[in-house]
Scaffold this motif. Structure first.
Motif, mmCIF file in Angstrom:
data_model
loop_
_atom_site.group_PDB
_atom_site.id
_atom_site.type_symbol
_atom_site.label_atom_id
_atom_site.label_comp_id
_atom_site.label_asym_id
_atom_site.label_seq_id
_atom_site.Cartn_x
_atom_site.Cartn_y
_atom_site.Cartn_z
ATOM 1 N N ASN A 66 -2.056 -3.069 5.693
ATOM 2 C CA ASN A 66 -3.095 -3.120 4.340
ATOM 3 C C ASN A 66 -3.427 -1.548 4.678
ATOM 4 O O ASN A 66 -3.160 0.156 4.058
ATOM 5 C CB ASN A 66 -3.480 -3.312 3.750
ATOM 6 N N LYS A 69 -1.028 1.319 6.087
ATOM 7 C CA LYS A 69 -0.013 1.773 4.931
ATOM 8 C C LYS A 69 -0.926 2.699 3.656
ATOM 9 O O LYS A 69 0.043 3.458 3.324
ATOM 10 C CB LYS A 69 0.622 0.429 4.402
ATOM 11 N N GLN A 95 7.469 2.301 4.221
ATOM 12 C CA GLN A 95 7.724 1.279 3.630
ATOM 13 C C GLN A 95 8.521 0.220 4.235
ATOM 14 O O GLN A 95 8.265 -0.714 4.787
ATOM 15 C CB GLN A 95 8.339 1.238 2.740
ATOM 16 N N TYR A 98 6.525 -1.208 7.426
ATOM 17 C CA TYR A 98 5.269 -2.196 6.842
ATOM 18 C C TYR A 98 5.899 -3.027 6.806
ATOM 19 O O TYR A 98 5.756 -4.194 7.273
ATOM 20 C CB TYR A 98 4.652 -1.147 5.477
#
Length: 134
Positions: A66, A69, A95, A98
């Motif tokens: 996280n 990201k 994305q 991720y």
């Protein structure tokens, strides 16, 4: 001898501190280059832990994913602020990366729950003041 060593050590510490402060002030002038606040990463990861019922190992690994990201998302928004198409393309790529990382950490049922949550977040919100069918 001890005094000279201590003086040298103190001088190095002061120079290093001044250099770090100068670097920090330079970074403060450039939005998008600072590290994401730890509170933001923690809040996102805590919310995911509640929703997905993460164990401690998953929590630790996901917190780092996280952080990366959110940092990269901030960079993308800053670097592509004048090019919406490029911003969307890079955000979609981020994305996908991720989700790949999450699939390495989460169980299949947790991953499915994460995707459901993401779908909810992407749906347009209805404005309650607009009323119903008219």
């Amino acid at each position: 001898m001890k005094t000279a060593f201590f003086t040298l050590l103190l001088t190095c510490a002061l120079v290093g501190s001044a250099s770090a402060q100068k670097q920090q002030s330079l970074l403060a002038e450039l939005p998008g280059t600072n590290e994401i606040p730890a509170e933001r990463v923690e809040a996102l990861t805590r919310a995911m832990a509640t929703t997905l019922h993460l164990n401690e190992g998953q929590y630790m690994r996901l917190r780092e994913v996280n952080r990366i990201k959110l940092t990269r998302l901030d960079e993308i928004q800053w670097q592509t602020r004048d090019n919406v198409a490029q911003q969307q393309a890079e955000t979609l790529e981020l994305q996908a990366q991720y989700e790949t990382e999450c699939s390495r950490i989460l169980s299949p049922s947790q991953l499915m729950a994460l995707r459901e949550e993401q779908k909810k977040d992407q749906q347009p919100k209805r404005d309650p003041s607009m009323g119903g069918v008219g």
